[in-house]
Design a protein around this motif. Sequence first.
Motif: not given
Length: 267
Positions: A47-64, A146-157
């Motif tokens: 969950g923590r990695e998911f929240l961090e990646q969600t914020w990261f992707l939102a930060r780099v994507s919203v303005l463009p 896969v569970r620690a890094l990839l799954v949170p990133r795919v769900v966040a994307a």
Amino acid sequence: MPSSVPGDDYVRRWTDTTAAKPLRSVGGFFAQSLDIMVALFKPPFAGREFLEQTWFLARVSVLPALLLSVPFVVMAVFIFNVLLIEFGAADNSGTGAAVSAVNQIGPFVTVLVVAGAGASAMCADLGARTIRDEIDALKVMGVDPVRALLVPRVVAATLVSLLLFSLVTLVGLVGGFFFSVFLQQVTPGAFVAGMTLLTGLSDVIISMVKAALFGLTAGLVACYQGLHVGGGPAGVGNAVNETVVFSFVLLFLINLIVTAIGYEIAQ
């Protein structure tokens, strides 16, 4: 024993290096995607990695996304309004704005931003971890990458793409409204009333499904490219470029297929 034909070794080497490599890459991509889909339903969830990646992707994507949505929608509305004014039907301007923003421009901008900004940043992050042997270190420590890094990133994307589509559509419609009302003298009430003339709930749902699939596909491509980086830092740059190209191709193909299926369902 049969004698070897001259050139067999060359053909075999060419097959191994030229034809087999893309096939192995496609097979590896689908195998890793299947692993991610299976691990998605296995607790615990990072969950923590998911929240961090969600914020990261939102930060780099919203303005463009915001910078792209307004010009695209305004240009479409402007061209549509010019045609409507010639026919004396400028009050239907909202219909064209809603159709263009919800059905095409919203998903199109989502494709550009998710593949160009979000997926490339995700691939660069994973590629840097790979060349620093952090992924191998996690495996040595008994942590499944896969569970620690990839799954949170795919769900966040996937989540960011869905939210990004909603934001792009809303901002685009607001920009089209102000442009039509204040610059092309369209009646505000007629603009708002015409928005639901051709665009209904089914169109919104289909576009949301497309946006979610865009994020899912871009996340899967970025994760595969990031974990299969070779050649040091230069390989990370190549992987990022390949991520953008592959994501564009797959996302436009998904857009075509889902649009055709949604059109048949809506009939």
